[in-house]
Scaffold this motif. Structure first.
Motif, PDB file in Angstrom:
ATOM      1  N   GLY A 129     -53.635 -47.367  24.831  1.00  0.00           N
ATOM      2  CA  GLY A 129     -53.746 -48.549  25.337  1.00  0.00           C
ATOM      3  C   GLY A 129     -52.440 -49.226  25.909  1.00  0.00           C
ATOM      4  O   GLY A 129     -52.332 -49.868  26.780  1.00  0.00           O
ATOM      5  N   SER A 130     -51.420 -48.562  25.273  1.00  0.00           N
ATOM      6  CA  SER A 130     -50.008 -48.962  26.177  1.00  0.00           C
ATOM      7  C   SER A 130     -49.922 -48.461  27.597  1.00  0.00           C
ATOM      8  O   SER A 130     -49.517 -48.915  28.395  1.00  0.00           O
ATOM      9  CB  SER A 130     -48.861 -48.281  25.425  1.00  0.00           C
ATOM     10  N   THR A 131     -50.606 -47.167  27.627  1.00  0.00           N
ATOM     11  CA  THR A 131     -50.718 -46.441  28.917  1.00  0.00           C
ATOM     12  C   THR A 131     -51.478 -47.592  30.093  1.00  0.00           C
ATOM     13  O   THR A 131     -51.135 -47.724  31.188  1.00  0.00           O
ATOM     14  CB  THR A 131     -51.333 -45.242  28.903  1.00  0.00           C
ATOM     15  N   ASP A 132     -52.669 -48.037  29.393  1.00  0.00           N
ATOM     16  CA  ASP A 132     -53.274 -49.153  30.319  1.00  0.00           C
ATOM     17  C   ASP A 132     -52.586 -50.387  30.675  1.00  0.00           C
ATOM     18  O   ASP A 132     -52.732 -50.546  31.594  1.00  0.00           O
ATOM     19  CB  ASP A 132     -54.701 -49.446  29.458  1.00  0.00           C
ATOM     20  N   LEU A 133     -51.713 -50.838  29.551  1.00  0.00           N
ATOM     21  CA  LEU A 133     -51.066 -52.021  30.065  1.00  0.00           C
ATOM     22  C   LEU A 133     -49.982 -51.542  31.094  1.00  0.00           C
ATOM     23  O   LEU A 133     -50.006 -52.444  32.164  1.00  0.00           O
ATOM     24  CB  LEU A 133     -50.319 -52.417  28.835  1.00  0.00           C
ATOM     25  N   ILE A 134     -49.471 -50.678  31.089  1.00  0.00           N
ATOM     26  CA  ILE A 134     -48.383 -50.314  31.974  1.00  0.00           C
ATOM     27  C   ILE A 134     -48.859 -49.683  33.461  1.00  0.00           C
ATOM     28  O   ILE A 134     -48.302 -50.273  34.391  1.00  0.00           O
ATOM     29  CB  ILE A 134     -47.435 -48.984  31.524  1.00  0.00           C
ATOM     30  N   GLY A 135     -50.056 -49.085  33.230  1.00  0.00           N
ATOM     31  CA  GLY A 135     -50.845 -48.905  34.578  1.00  0.00           C
ATOM     32  C   GLY A 135     -51.190 -50.083  35.371  1.00  0.00           C
ATOM     33  O   GLY A 135     -51.247 -49.936  36.551  1.00  0.00           O
ATOM     34  N   SER A 136     -51.698 -51.159  34.554  1.00  0.00           N
ATOM     35  CA  SER A 136     -52.060 -52.225  35.148  1.00  0.00           C
ATOM     36  C   SER A 136     -51.122 -53.151  35.908  1.00  0.00           C
ATOM     37  O   SER A 136     -51.220 -53.542  36.828  1.00  0.00           O
ATOM     38  CB  SER A 136     -53.010 -53.098  34.240  1.00  0.00           C
ATOM     39  N   GLN A 137     -49.712 -52.939  34.992  1.00  0.00           N
ATOM     40  CA  GLN A 137     -48.849 -53.572  35.770  1.00  0.00           C
ATOM     41  C   GLN A 137     -48.253 -52.991  37.096  1.00  0.00           C
ATOM     42  O   GLN A 137     -47.975 -53.609  38.086  1.00  0.00           O
ATOM     43  CB  GLN A 137     -47.562 -53.687  34.665  1.00  0.00           C
ATOM     44  N   ILE A 138     -48.432 -51.763  37.112  1.00  0.00           N
ATOM     45  CA  ILE A 138     -48.094 -50.850  38.266  1.00  0.00           C
ATOM     46  C   ILE A 138     -48.952 -51.091  39.177  1.00  0.00           C
ATOM     47  O   ILE A 138     -48.523 -51.397  40.590  1.00  0.00           O
ATOM     48  CB  ILE A 138     -47.843 -49.230  37.916  1.00  0.00           C
ATOM     49  N   ALA A 139     -50.272 -51.300  38.887  1.00  0.00           N
ATOM     50  CA  ALA A 139     -51.475 -51.295  40.089  1.00  0.00           C
ATOM     51  C   ALA A 139     -51.306 -52.644  40.840  1.00  0.00           C
ATOM     52  O   ALA A 139     -51.529 -52.818  41.921  1.00  0.00           O
ATOM     53  CB  ALA A 139     -52.831 -50.997  39.450  1.00  0.00           C
ATOM     54  N   ILE A 140     -50.969 -53.836  39.823  1.00  0.00           N
ATOM     55  CA  ILE A 140     -51.076 -55.167  40.448  1.00  0.00           C
ATOM     56  C   ILE A 140     -49.758 -55.383  41.535  1.00  0.00           C
ATOM     57  O   ILE A 140     -49.661 -56.355  42.029  1.00  0.00           O
ATOM     58  CB  ILE A 140     -51.053 -56.093  39.306  1.00  0.00           C
ATOM     59  N   ARG A 141     -48.614 -54.405  41.186  1.00  0.00           N
ATOM     60  CA  ARG A 141     -47.593 -54.718  41.686  1.00  0.00           C
ATOM     61  C   ARG A 141     -47.559 -54.696  43.544  1.00  0.00           C
ATOM     62  O   ARG A 141     -47.146 -55.648  43.959  1.00  0.00           O
ATOM     63  CB  ARG A 141     -46.608 -53.774  41.346  1.00  0.00           C
TER      64      ARG A 141
END
Length: 460
Positions: A129-141
């Motif tokens: 779940g933490s990976t999904d949160l970090i990955g979504s923040q990077i993808a939206i950047r």
């Protein structure tokens, strides 16, 4: 492509709990700076290269095991070695993929952590779940930055249009413009058109933008390829001592001598079981000089040999175009394939199949070429090759395990990490320093659920 620069964070309480100021400063230095690395090199690069983006699970690795593997490329900064020195012995990696953005999040742990809690479903679910949160923040950047740039361009274009209108009405005062309803409506319309460019983009304009976007991607890929030509400044493999080299020569000599004796005896007795003992020269190089390498373990040898021999036998059944031996004469063929095509296809399928099945053993690829080229290698040759495999593995096991610094094999079926022998490493605890072996208990706790993960969604 290169691994994009990411972020890194270390718990300050961990660094402050280390025994010496030198280790504490090393920990803070690791937290302050992380070198970019290409896929396949360094800790992050190796984990990224082997990540499976189709399966949502945590993959655990022992840092000591990666340091002992001669096929794991390490960056010049020796980050893996320094992480291990300050007491970090385990790393769990979770891949993510959002909007064509692929990445990897690594979670590090002390070597003396409670493995039962570390590998519990609750903790691994939290890591995913933490990976999904970090990955979504990077993808939206990137999308956020692109939207901000588009808004800036639209705002600048709107200002330019208003300026042009003001210049066209230079003879009138600002008060006249402000009180003229038609002028204000015209300026508002110009502003709306500038800030909503999609309404005035026809098909040709949209096609042009797509071509430009594709061209930028192609140029970026070509430019990135050019940068790779310079290399990644990795360190070459270390030299072995004279004593180790002499031990390698001793083992290779007697093993190769036995294989050649068996080959000569079989070839003289029955041509149906003919095989070439020279096929094992490269295999012995890997087994004795690169003993911990995964490509030299028994599973790789047996499985890769079988796969490549079957590939060669299968492609041999394709008819060969008579008189055609070069692909330049392909246009004159009426039926079948030129021999050179069959040989190239055999090598290609041999390598690709080994990579797909996870049974890479580079010297075995020559068997696919030999079997498709020469008709006297048949099903009987498969039996003699397997006999030679048994001899090579048995003699290597006997000779290599006489050394205090080597163990062979590291695994048989490769379904879990076996005991890595007395590969001791220095760890750091809050109460003191001690030596800890890589035991079966550690390996089983780390990998015990890995095999069942593919069919058990509860473990994910």
């Amino acid at each position: 492509s290169r691994v994009e620069p990411g972020g890194h964070w270390m718990d300050p309480s961990f660094a402050n709990s280390l025994l010496s100021e030198e280790l504490t400063e090393m920990a803070f230095e690791l937290n302050r700076f992380a070198r970019d690395c290409p896929p396949g090199a360094g800790l992050a690069g190796n984990l990224f290269k082997n990540a499976d983006f189709n399966k949502r699970r945590v993959t655990w690795r022992q840092i000591q095991e990666m340091l002992n593997d001669p096929f794991v490329q390490r960056n010049s900064g020796q980050r893996m070695k320094r992480l291990h020195k300050i007491g970090i012995g385990l790393v769990g990696s979770v891949p993510f993929s959002f909007q064509d953005e692929n990445g990897l999040v690594c979670f590090f742990s002390r070597h003396n952590a409670d493995l039962t809690l570390l590998r519990s479903s609750m903790n691994e679910g939290f890591l995913i779940g933490s990976t999904d949160l970090i990955g979504s923040q990077i993808a939206i950047r990137k999308n956020r930055e692109a939207c901000a740039a588009m808004r800036r361009e639209m705002f600048i274009e709107a200002i330019k249009k208003v300026k042009r209108e003001l210049l066209n009405n230079r003879g009138r005062s600002f008060g006249d413009l402000a009180t003229n309803r038609s002028t204000l409506d015209f300026l508002a319309k110009q502003r709306r058109e500038a800030q909503d460019p999609l309404e005035q983009d026809d098909m040709a304009t949209r096609f042009k933008k797509k071509v430009i976007k594709l061209g930028k991607k192609v140029f970026k890929r070509i430019n990135n390829s050019r940068k790779k030509w310079k290399g990644t400044k990795l360190e070459g493999p270390p030299r072995q001592s004279f004593g180790e080299s002499a031990f390698v020569a001793f083992g290779v000599f007697f093993t190769m001598l036995t294989v050649l004796k068996v080959a000569n005896s079989i070839n003289a007795a029955d041509k149906n079981y003919k095989f070439d003992g020279a096929w094992y020269s490269s295999t012995l190089c890997i087994i004795f000089a690169l003993t911990p390498a995964p490509v030299g373990q028994p599973r790789q040898i047996f499985a890769a040999h079988l796969w490549n021999m079957l590939v060669g036998l299968a492609l041999r059944q394709i008819p060969t175009s008579s008189g055609l031996e070069d692909f330049m004469e392909w246009g004159n063929a009426s039926y079948g394939l030129p021999q050179i095509w069959k040989e190239a296809l055999a090598v290609a399928f041999g390598v690709a199949g080994q990579a797909k099945l996870g049974i890479l053993h580079p010297p075995a690829t020559g068997l696919s070429y030999a079997f498709v080229k020469d008709d006297y290698y048949s099903w009987g040759t498969i039996l003699t090759v397997y006999l030679a495999d048994v001899i090579v593995v048995a003699m290597s096991m006997i000779i290599l395990n006489l050394s205090e610094a080597k163990q062979y094999p590291l695994y048989w079926l490769g379904l879990e990490w076996g005991d890595a022998g007395r590969c001791w490493y220095t760890g750091v605890q809050t109460r003191g320093q001690h030596d800890a072996p890589l035991t079966n208990a550690v390996s089983n706790k780390l990998t015990g659920r890995t095999v069942s993960m593919e069919g058990d969604d509860r473990n994910v």
